[in-house]
Design a protein around this motif. Structure first.
Motif, mmCIF file in Angstrom:
data_model
loop_
_atom_site.group_PDB
_atom_site.id
_atom_site.type_symbol
_atom_site.label_atom_id
_atom_site.label_comp_id
_atom_site.label_asym_id
_atom_site.label_seq_id
_atom_site.Cartn_x
_atom_site.Cartn_y
_atom_site.Cartn_z
ATOM 1 N N LEU A 1 0.824 -1.206 0.000
ATOM 2 C CA LEU A 1 0.000 0.000 0.000
ATOM 3 C C LEU A 1 0.861 1.261 0.000
ATOM 4 O O LEU A 1 0.579 2.215 -0.728
ATOM 5 C CB LEU A 1 -0.966 -0.009 1.183
ATOM 6 C CG LEU A 1 -2.095 -1.028 1.069
ATOM 7 C CD1 LEU A 1 -2.844 -1.160 2.386
ATOM 8 C CD2 LEU A 1 -3.033 -0.644 -0.063
ATOM 9 N N LEU A 2 1.912 1.274 0.804
ATOM 10 C CA LEU A 2 2.803 2.439 0.813
ATOM 11 C C LEU A 2 3.438 2.648 -0.558
ATOM 12 O O LEU A 2 3.579 3.777 -1.017
ATOM 13 C CB LEU A 2 3.884 2.284 1.882
ATOM 14 C CG LEU A 2 3.446 2.464 3.326
ATOM 15 C CD1 LEU A 2 4.618 2.215 4.267
ATOM 16 C CD2 LEU A 2 2.852 3.843 3.559
ATOM 17 N N ARG A 3 3.820 1.555 -1.215
ATOM 18 C CA ARG A 3 4.420 1.658 -2.546
ATOM 19 C C ARG A 3 3.410 2.230 -3.542
ATOM 20 O O ARG A 3 3.713 3.134 -4.306
ATOM 21 C CB ARG A 3 4.919 0.302 -3.022
ATOM 22 C CG ARG A 3 5.598 0.347 -4.387
ATOM 23 C CD ARG A 3 6.056 -1.018 -4.858
ATOM 24 N NE ARG A 3 6.917 -1.696 -3.907
ATOM 25 C CZ ARG A 3 8.228 -1.467 -3.789
ATOM 26 N NH1 ARG A 3 8.814 -0.560 -4.541
ATOM 27 N NH2 ARG A 3 8.939 -2.154 -2.906
ATOM 28 N N THR A 4 2.195 1.725 -3.503
ATOM 29 C CA THR A 4 1.153 2.193 -4.418
ATOM 30 C C THR A 4 0.843 3.662 -4.189
ATOM 31 O O THR A 4 0.632 4.421 -5.137
ATOM 32 C CB THR A 4 -0.124 1.338 -4.252
ATOM 33 O OG1 THR A 4 0.197 -0.017 -4.574
ATOM 34 C CG2 THR A 4 -1.240 1.821 -5.142
ATOM 35 N N LEU A 5 0.837 4.074 -2.922
ATOM 36 C CA LEU A 5 0.534 5.466 -2.584
ATOM 37 C C LEU A 5 1.775 6.361 -2.670
ATOM 38 O O LEU A 5 1.716 7.550 -2.342
ATOM 39 C CB LEU A 5 -0.086 5.539 -1.182
ATOM 40 C CG LEU A 5 -1.436 4.835 -1.052
ATOM 41 C CD1 LEU A 5 -1.849 4.723 0.408
ATOM 42 C CD2 LEU A 5 -2.500 5.564 -1.865
ATOM 43 N N GLU A 6 2.898 5.777 -3.101
ATOM 44 C CA GLU A 6 4.174 6.482 -3.260
ATOM 45 C C GLU A 6 4.641 7.158 -1.974
ATOM 46 O O GLU A 6 5.017 8.330 -1.950
ATOM 47 C CB GLU A 6 4.079 7.487 -4.421
ATOM 48 C CG GLU A 6 3.804 6.814 -5.746
ATOM 49 C CD GLU A 6 3.682 7.780 -6.910
ATOM 50 O OE1 GLU A 6 3.657 9.018 -6.672
ATOM 51 O OE2 GLU A 6 3.605 7.304 -8.046
ATOM 52 N N HIS A 7 4.617 6.367 -0.904
ATOM 53 C CA HIS A 7 5.077 6.863 0.394
ATOM 54 C C HIS A 7 6.029 5.892 1.081
ATOM 55 O O HIS A 7 6.038 5.793 2.318
ATOM 56 C CB HIS A 7 3.879 7.157 1.314
ATOM 57 C CG HIS A 7 3.219 8.459 1.029
ATOM 58 N ND1 HIS A 7 3.788 9.667 1.335
ATOM 59 C CD2 HIS A 7 2.041 8.748 0.441
ATOM 60 C CE1 HIS A 7 2.982 10.649 0.959
ATOM 61 N NE2 HIS A 7 1.917 10.112 0.399
ATOM 62 N N LEU A 8 6.840 5.201 0.310
ATOM 63 C CA LEU A 8 7.801 4.268 0.907
ATOM 64 C C LEU A 8 8.826 4.986 1.788
ATOM 65 O O LEU A 8 9.417 4.367 2.670
ATOM 66 C CB LEU A 8 8.520 3.463 -0.182
ATOM 67 C CG LEU A 8 7.732 2.305 -0.776
ATOM 68 C CD1 LEU A 8 8.498 1.677 -1.923
ATOM 69 C CD2 LEU A 8 7.416 1.261 0.281
ATOM 70 N N GLU A 9 9.039 6.270 1.553
ATOM 71 C CA GLU A 9 10.013 7.015 2.372
ATOM 72 C C GLU A 9 9.632 7.018 3.846
ATOM 73 O O GLU A 9 10.477 7.273 4.715
ATOM 74 C CB GLU A 9 10.184 8.447 1.863
ATOM 75 C CG GLU A 9 9.004 9.369 2.109
ATOM 76 C CD GLU A 9 7.873 9.233 1.093
ATOM 77 O OE1 GLU A 9 6.849 9.902 1.294
ATOM 78 O OE2 GLU A 9 7.991 8.474 0.121
ATOM 79 N N LEU A 10 8.374 6.727 4.154
ATOM 80 C CA LEU A 10 7.944 6.664 5.551
ATOM 81 C C LEU A 10 8.606 5.513 6.302
ATOM 82 O O LEU A 10 8.626 5.503 7.535
ATOM 83 C CB LEU A 10 6.421 6.536 5.642
ATOM 84 C CG LEU A 10 5.629 7.730 5.107
ATOM 85 C CD1 LEU A 10 4.134 7.428 5.127
ATOM 86 C CD2 LEU A 10 5.942 8.978 5.910
ATOM 87 N N LEU A 11 9.173 4.563 5.574
ATOM 88 C CA LEU A 11 9.855 3.428 6.198
ATOM 89 C C LEU A 11 11.289 3.770 6.610
ATOM 90 O O LEU A 11 11.897 3.022 7.369
ATOM 91 C CB LEU A 11 9.865 2.230 5.246
ATOM 92 C CG LEU A 11 8.508 1.668 4.860
ATOM 93 C CD1 LEU A 11 8.670 0.574 3.813
ATOM 94 C CD2 LEU A 11 7.774 1.155 6.080
ATOM 95 N N GLU A 12 11.819 4.864 6.108
ATOM 96 C CA GLU A 12 13.221 5.224 6.354
ATOM 97 C C GLU A 12 13.603 5.248 7.841
ATOM 98 O O GLU A 12 14.641 4.709 8.213
ATOM 99 C CB GLU A 12 13.544 6.566 5.694
ATOM 100 C CG GLU A 12 15.009 6.887 5.664
ATOM 101 C CD GLU A 12 15.817 5.924 4.806
ATOM 102 O OE1 GLU A 12 16.960 5.621 5.198
ATOM 103 O OE2 GLU A 12 15.315 5.475 3.771
ATOM 104 N N PRO A 13 12.794 5.853 8.714
ATOM 105 C CA PRO A 13 13.185 5.867 10.134
ATOM 106 C C PRO A 13 13.248 4.480 10.771
ATOM 107 O O PRO A 13 13.844 4.313 11.826
ATOM 108 C CB PRO A 13 12.095 6.705 10.809
ATOM 109 C CG PRO A 13 11.469 7.493 9.721
ATOM 110 C CD PRO A 13 11.597 6.662 8.480
ATOM 111 N N LEU A 14 12.664 3.493 10.130
ATOM 112 C CA LEU A 14 12.668 2.142 10.686
ATOM 113 C C LEU A 14 13.965 1.397 10.417
ATOM 114 O O LEU A 14 14.262 0.401 11.067
ATOM 115 C CB LEU A 14 11.502 1.325 10.109
ATOM 116 C CG LEU A 14 10.106 1.858 10.387
ATOM 117 C CD1 LEU A 14 9.068 1.000 9.669
ATOM 118 C CD2 LEU A 14 9.830 1.880 11.880
#
Length: 111
Positions: free
Chosen positions: A61-74
């Motif tokens: 879902l994050l990839r589809t919504l183009e928000h994979l950068e939200l995973l960076e802090p993890l």
């Protein structure tokens, strides 16, 4: 937001609500996002309502919504403490010295 004050299910509801808002901001229907993510529309609806899901579905879902950068802090990178690095550097040999003959070993036999 104090994430530690929330229960696990409350955190899921917050994440689902955030995903829903991302989808709405992109002006996309549940069906179009679900199709792009390779999941069923009902699954997306459940995620948006805070129902438990797999990490794989969340990433899709994050990839589809183009928000994979939200995973960076993890993602954590192994960092060496500067003090530890200095100690390791001191312990490394910097020069090669010839070894002194060992007095306990007998000299080689002559043939």
């Amino acid at each position: 937001m104090n994430w530690y004050s929330l229960s696990d299910l409350a955190i899921l509801r917050e994440l689902g609500s955030s995903l829903r808002q991302m989808r709405v901001n992109r002006n996309q229907s549940q069906q179009s996002v679900a199709d792009s993510a390779g999941i069923d529309r009902a699954t997306l609806s459940q995620v948006e309502h805070g129902r438990p899901t797999s990490l794989l579905t969340f990433i899709q879902l994050l990839r589809t919504l183009e928000h994979l950068e939200l995973l960076e802090p993890l993602v954590t990178k192994a960092e060496v403490n500067p003090v530890t690095l200095a100690r390791l550097t001191q312990k490394q040999r910097r020069n090669a010295y010839p070894t002194a003959p060992d007095s306990t070993t007998p000299p080689p036999a002559e043939w």
